[in-house]
Design a protein around this motif. Structure first.
Motif, PDB file in Angstrom:
ATOM      1  N   ALA A  20       0.755  -1.096  -0.142  1.00 24.68           N
ATOM      2  CA  ALA A  20      -0.105  -0.025  -0.165  1.00 24.68           C
ATOM      3  C   ALA A  20       0.841   1.259   0.082  1.00 24.68           C
ATOM      4  CB  ALA A  20      -1.015  -0.046   1.041  1.00 24.68           C
ATOM      5  N   ALA A  21       1.948   1.230   0.706  1.00 23.46           N
ATOM      6  CA  ALA A  21       2.951   2.489   0.932  1.00 23.46           C
ATOM      7  C   ALA A  21       3.501   2.675  -0.519  1.00 23.46           C
ATOM      8  CB  ALA A  21       3.852   2.053   1.716  1.00 23.46           C
ATOM      9  N   PHE A  22       3.889   1.661  -1.263  1.00 24.58           N
ATOM     10  CA  PHE A  22       4.461   1.731  -2.740  1.00 24.58           C
ATOM     11  C   PHE A  22       3.460   2.223  -3.661  1.00 24.58           C
ATOM     12  CE2 PHE A  22       8.461  -0.708  -3.189  1.00 24.58           C
ATOM     13  CZ  PHE A  22       9.005  -0.429  -2.139  1.00 24.58           C
ATOM     14  N   GLU A  23       2.144   1.703  -3.476  1.00 27.48           N
ATOM     15  CA  GLU A  23       1.107   1.933  -4.306  1.00 27.48           C
ATOM     16  C   GLU A  23       0.672   3.732  -4.106  1.00 27.48           C
ATOM     17  OE1 GLU A  23      -1.858   2.341  -7.110  1.00 27.48           O
ATOM     18  OE2 GLU A  23      -0.472   0.711  -6.755  1.00 27.48           O
ATOM     19  N   ALA A  24       0.946   4.117  -3.094  1.00 29.09           N
ATOM     20  CA  ALA A  24       0.588   5.407  -2.663  1.00 29.09           C
ATOM     21  C   ALA A  24       1.740   6.593  -2.990  1.00 29.09           C
ATOM     22  CB  ALA A  24       0.044   5.720  -1.220  1.00 29.09           C
ATOM     23  N   SER A  25       2.904   6.091  -3.295  1.00 27.33           N
ATOM     24  CA  SER A  25       4.018   6.826  -3.462  1.00 27.33           C
ATOM     25  C   SER A  25       4.078   7.641  -4.615  1.00 27.33           C
ATOM     26  CB  SER A  25       5.501   5.827  -3.699  1.00 27.33           C
ATOM     27  OG  SER A  25       6.395   6.699  -3.833  1.00 27.33           O
ATOM     28  N   PRO A  26       4.490   8.918  -4.680  1.00 26.50           N
ATOM     29  CA  PRO A  26       4.312   9.717  -5.868  1.00 26.50           C
ATOM     30  C   PRO A  26       5.433   9.480  -6.884  1.00 26.50           C
ATOM     31  CG  PRO A  26       5.423  10.772  -3.937  1.00 26.50           C
ATOM     32  CD  PRO A  26       4.783   9.610  -3.491  1.00 26.50           C
ATOM     33  N   THR A  27       6.314   8.524  -6.484  1.00 31.69           N
ATOM     34  CA  THR A  27       7.526   8.250  -7.419  1.00 31.69           C
ATOM     35  C   THR A  27       6.965   6.816  -8.238  1.00 31.69           C
ATOM     36  OG1 THR A  27       9.348   8.540  -5.819  1.00 31.69           O
ATOM     37  CG2 THR A  27       9.773   7.155  -7.552  1.00 31.69           C
ATOM     38  N   PRO A  28       6.905   7.088  -9.654  1.00 29.97           N
ATOM     39  CA  PRO A  28       6.501   5.789 -10.495  1.00 29.97           C
ATOM     40  C   PRO A  28       7.447   4.612 -10.321  1.00 29.97           C
ATOM     41  CG  PRO A  28       6.829   8.052 -11.633  1.00 29.97           C
ATOM     42  CD  PRO A  28       7.331   8.303 -10.367  1.00 29.97           C
ATOM     43  N   MET A  29       6.689   3.672  -9.906  1.00 29.71           N
ATOM     44  CA  MET A  29       7.450   2.381  -9.823  1.00 29.71           C
ATOM     45  C   MET A  29       6.737   1.271 -10.760  1.00 29.71           C
ATOM     46  SD  MET A  29       7.532   2.554  -5.688  1.00 29.71           S
ATOM     47  CE  MET A  29       8.110   3.696  -4.923  1.00 29.71           C
ATOM     48  N   VAL A  30       7.508   0.283 -10.937  1.00 31.83           N
ATOM     49  CA  VAL A  30       7.193  -0.860 -11.978  1.00 31.83           C
ATOM     50  C   VAL A  30       8.149  -2.140 -11.572  1.00 31.83           C
ATOM     51  CG1 VAL A  30       8.832  -0.116 -13.795  1.00 31.83           C
ATOM     52  CG2 VAL A  30       7.125  -1.660 -14.220  1.00 31.83           C
ATOM     53  N   VAL A  31       7.344  -3.314 -11.497  1.00 25.50           N
ATOM     54  CA  VAL A  31       8.345  -4.444 -11.187  1.00 25.50           C
ATOM     55  C   VAL A  31       7.931  -5.373 -12.325  1.00 25.50           C
ATOM     56  CG1 VAL A  31       8.053  -6.549  -9.730  1.00 25.50           C
ATOM     57  CG2 VAL A  31       7.769  -4.156  -8.761  1.00 25.50           C
ATOM     58  N   THR A  32       8.897  -5.996 -12.876  1.00 25.22           N
ATOM     59  CA  THR A  32       8.894  -7.031 -13.972  1.00 25.22           C
ATOM     60  C   THR A  32       9.299  -8.439 -13.366  1.00 25.22           C
ATOM     61  OG1 THR A  32      11.169  -6.631 -14.573  1.00 25.22           O
ATOM     62  CG2 THR A  32       9.388  -5.164 -15.636  1.00 25.22           C
ATOM     63  N   ASP A  33       8.974  -9.627 -13.993  1.00 27.43           N
ATOM     64  CA  ASP A  33       9.505 -10.867 -13.677  1.00 27.43           C
ATOM     65  C   ASP A  33      10.108 -11.521 -14.782  1.00 27.43           C
ATOM     66  OD1 ASP A  33       9.441 -13.513 -12.797  1.00 27.43           O
ATOM     67  OD2 ASP A  33       7.171 -13.750 -12.553  1.00 27.43           O
ATOM     68  N   PRO A  34      11.411 -11.613 -14.381  1.00 25.94           N
ATOM     69  CA  PRO A  34      12.251 -12.307 -15.446  1.00 25.94           C
ATOM     70  C   PRO A  34      12.091 -13.822 -15.652  1.00 25.94           C
ATOM     71  CG  PRO A  34      13.748 -11.709 -13.291  1.00 25.94           C
ATOM     72  CD  PRO A  34      12.134 -11.048 -13.227  1.00 25.94           C
ATOM     73  N   ARG A  35      11.520 -14.387 -14.532  1.00 26.80           N
ATOM     74  CA  ARG A  35      11.255 -15.862 -14.770  1.00 26.80           C
ATOM     75  C   ARG A  35      10.240 -16.050 -15.749  1.00 26.80           C
ATOM     76  NH1 ARG A  35       9.757 -16.514  -8.660  1.00 26.80           N
ATOM     77  NH2 ARG A  35       8.484 -14.679  -9.442  1.00 26.80           N
ATOM     78  N   ARG A  36       9.639 -15.044 -16.221  1.00 21.73           N
ATOM     79  CA  ARG A  36       8.711 -15.388 -17.376  1.00 21.73           C
ATOM     80  C   ARG A  36       9.093 -14.787 -18.630  1.00 21.73           C
ATOM     81  NH1 ARG A  36       3.277 -12.594 -14.853  1.00 21.73           N
ATOM     82  NH2 ARG A  36       2.490 -13.270 -16.992  1.00 21.73           N
ATOM     83  N   ALA A  37       8.697 -15.511 -19.754  1.00 18.14           N
ATOM     84  CA  ALA A  37       9.098 -14.959 -21.014  1.00 18.14           C
ATOM     85  C   ALA A  37       8.946 -13.763 -21.120  1.00 18.14           C
ATOM     86  CB  ALA A  37       8.181 -15.821 -22.199  1.00 18.14           C
ATOM     87  N   ASP A  38       9.909 -13.138 -21.863  1.00 23.47           N
ATOM     88  CA  ASP A  38      10.185 -11.585 -22.289  1.00 23.47           C
ATOM     89  C   ASP A  38       9.903 -10.696 -21.098  1.00 23.47           C
ATOM     90  OD1 ASP A  38      10.591  -9.939 -24.181  1.00 23.47           O
ATOM     91  OD2 ASP A  38       8.554  -9.568 -24.649  1.00 23.47           O
ATOM     92  N   ASN A  39      10.446 -11.350 -19.686  1.00 24.16           N
ATOM     93  CA  ASN A  39      10.397 -10.317 -18.698  1.00 24.16           C
ATOM     94  C   ASN A  39       9.256  -9.347 -18.480  1.00 24.16           C
ATOM     95  OD1 ASN A  39      11.393  -8.981 -16.258  1.00 24.16           O
ATOM     96  ND2 ASN A  39      12.753  -7.741 -17.351  1.00 24.16           N
ATOM     97  N   PRO A  40       7.972  -9.667 -18.348  1.00 29.75           N
ATOM     98  CA  PRO A  40       6.953  -8.601 -18.383  1.00 29.75           C
ATOM     99  C   PRO A  40       6.710  -7.929 -17.291  1.00 29.75           C
ATOM    100  CG  PRO A  40       6.037 -10.893 -18.065  1.00 29.75           C
ATOM    101  CD  PRO A  40       7.661 -11.108 -18.104  1.00 29.75           C
ATOM    102  N   ILE A  41       5.740  -6.821 -17.420  1.00 29.44           N
ATOM    103  CA  ILE A  41       5.529  -6.284 -16.337  1.00 29.44           C
ATOM    104  C   ILE A  41       4.312  -6.847 -15.352  1.00 29.44           C
ATOM    105  CG2 ILE A  41       4.018  -3.677 -15.757  1.00 29.44           C
ATOM    106  CD1 ILE A  41       5.342  -2.702 -18.078  1.00 29.44           C
ATOM    107  N   VAL A  42       4.821  -6.781 -14.052  1.00 32.49           N
ATOM    108  CA  VAL A  42       3.483  -7.770 -13.180  1.00 32.49           C
ATOM    109  C   VAL A  42       3.057  -6.505 -12.224  1.00 32.49           C
ATOM    110  CG1 VAL A  42       4.577  -9.955 -13.461  1.00 32.49           C
ATOM    111  CG2 VAL A  42       5.448  -8.434 -11.768  1.00 32.49           C
ATOM    112  N   TRP A  43       3.443  -5.681 -12.196  1.00 34.74           N
ATOM    113  CA  TRP A  43       2.966  -4.660 -11.156  1.00 34.74           C
ATOM    114  C   TRP A  43       3.360  -2.980 -11.617  1.00 34.74           C
ATOM    115  CZ3 TRP A  43       5.056  -1.430  -7.577  1.00 34.74           C
ATOM    116  CH2 TRP A  43       4.124  -0.611  -6.378  1.00 34.74           C
ATOM    117  N   VAL A  44       2.609  -2.321 -11.418  1.00 33.26           N
ATOM    118  CA  VAL A  44       2.914  -0.853 -11.375  1.00 33.26           C
ATOM    119  C   VAL A  44       2.032  -0.106 -10.241  1.00 33.26           C
ATOM    120  CG1 VAL A  44       3.357  -0.796 -13.728  1.00 33.26           C
ATOM    121  CG2 VAL A  44       1.119  -0.276 -13.114  1.00 33.26           C
ATOM    122  N   ASN A  45       2.588   1.120  -9.940  1.00 32.17           N
ATOM    123  CA  ASN A  45       1.835   1.930  -8.978  1.00 32.17           C
ATOM    124  C   ASN A  45       1.065   2.933  -9.757  1.00 32.17           C
ATOM    125  OD1 ASN A  45       3.664   3.693  -9.452  1.00 32.17           O
ATOM    126  ND2 ASN A  45       4.305   4.001  -7.387  1.00 32.17           N
TER     127      ASN A  45
END
Length: 363
Positions: free
Chosen positions: A13-38
């Motif tokens: 919840a803290a990351f979601e509310a942060s004013p700093t743009p954030m993104v998480v990718t998963d390198p274990r999946r094909a093409d290292n896709p985005i799995v979460w953004v705030n």
């Protein structure tokens, strides 16, 4: 791992509310896709979550995205290390923005990489400011270049004008000298004829000074060594071949142009008098002209000019009540705020002149 009451949900919840743009990718999946953004990332890019999840971050790239930076980012991901860069990305509506990002691997307890986390920032304003500064600097450089060119042209015009003035003054002085010589030849021998001849010679020395200034590249200063050598050579040639020789030992000195005419008069008068009067009966002898720069005080430099001969000396010379040469030299020295000393050199005569070149005594 977390303080009491601080759960993973609170952390998310803290990351979601942060004013700093954030993104998480998963390198274990094909093409290292985005799995979460705030929310800040969605606001920055203009995309909805369903348009990003399952897709690679290259969705934000466009025609002007730097390929070398992308290669560095891909290599860092392959090697599992952190990477920082500023990359030109594109929003959903196609508008570009500068994306400053820090990409870091997220590892489990055994060190295996689970995700890549990136905190980002919109650097567009900074790049616009830098571009504006570059444009302003370029405009300033162009303006300075134009002003410099204008000043250079004005200086060239001034130099040409001063050279033309010296050239015309030289020509006019030559005409006056020639008229006086013509009058002297038509004047019966005696004091009047000698005076006319002497004045014509002095005017000729001034004409020579302006001729030398005309040939100098720098209108503000002149090389005293070349000046003295040329002036003495002209003077000796005017007396024709004889047994007395003239030597010069002058340092290479850059002197103000305003000193050229006074120095020409002094050298002409002193060296000419030595050639005329120091060696009666065409006896052998030597006239020596030397000059150097010396320091009188910390702030004042002087020109030391010495004209000496090994002739008959002051005491043996014939007095000339109507003589004007010595008085002229002393007047010129006073004009230059200098000092002069006449002495018998045993044998001959020595005249030592000291003229200030700097501080309040500078011409």
């Amino acid at each position: 791992m977390f303080p009491p009451g601080f759960t993973v949900d609170v952390f998310a919840a803290a990351f979601e509310a942060s004013p700093t743009p954030m993104v998480v990718t998963d390198p274990r999946r094909a093409d290292n896709p985005i799995v979460w953004v705030n929310g800040a990332f969605l606001a920055l890019t203009g995309y909805a979550r369903e348009e990003l999840y399952g897709h690679n971050c290259r969705r934000l790239q466009g025609p002007l995205t730097d390929r070398a930076t992308l290669d560095g980012l891909r290599q860092a991901i392959v090697q599992g290390r952190a990477f920082e860069c500023e990359l030109l990305n594109y929003r959903k509506d196609g508008t570009p923005f500068w994306n400053g990002m820090t990409v870091s691997p997220v590892r489990d307890a055994e060190g295996a990489i689970l995700y890549f986390f990136s905190a980002q920032a919109d650097m567009t304003h900074t790049h616009r400011l830098e571009a504006a500064m570059r444009d302003a600097y370029g405009a300033l450089e162009r303006e300075v270049g134009e002003r410099t060119a204008d000043l250079r042209f004005a200086l060239e015009q001034k130099t040409a004008l001063l050279h033309e003035v010296d050239h015309r003054v030289k020509n006019n002085l030559q005409v006056i000298s020639s008229l006086m010589l013509l009058k002297a030849r038509r004047t019966p021998p005696g004091e009047a004829r000698d005076a006319l001849q002497a004045m014509a010679d002095r005017i000729g020395a001034l004409s020579t000074a302006h001729r030398m200034l005309y040939s100098e590249g720098d209108v503000a200063r002149f090389d005293f060594r070349e000046f003295a050598d040329d002036l003495i050579a002209d003077l000796a040639a005017g007396y024709g071949p004889g047994t007395a020789r003239v030597e010069t030992e002058v340092e290479a000195l850059a002197l103000p142009a305003a000193m050229a005419a006074p120095l020409a008069l002094m050298l002409h008068e002193l060296a000419g008098n030595a050639l005329r009067h120091a060696f009666p009966g065409a006896q052998a002898g030597r006239v020596r002209v030397s000059a150097r720069r010396a320091s009188e005080t910390i702030k004042t430099e002087i020109l030391e000019l010495v004209v000496e001969d090994d002739g008959i000396g002051l005491s043996a010379g014939q007095p000339n009540p109507a003589g004007f040469g010595r008085m002229l030299v002393e007047m010129v020295v006073r004009q230059l705020r200098g000092t002069i000393a006449w002495s018998d050199a045993a044998p001959g005569t020595r005249v030592a002149i000291r003229v200030p070149l700097t501080a309040e005594g500078a011409p």
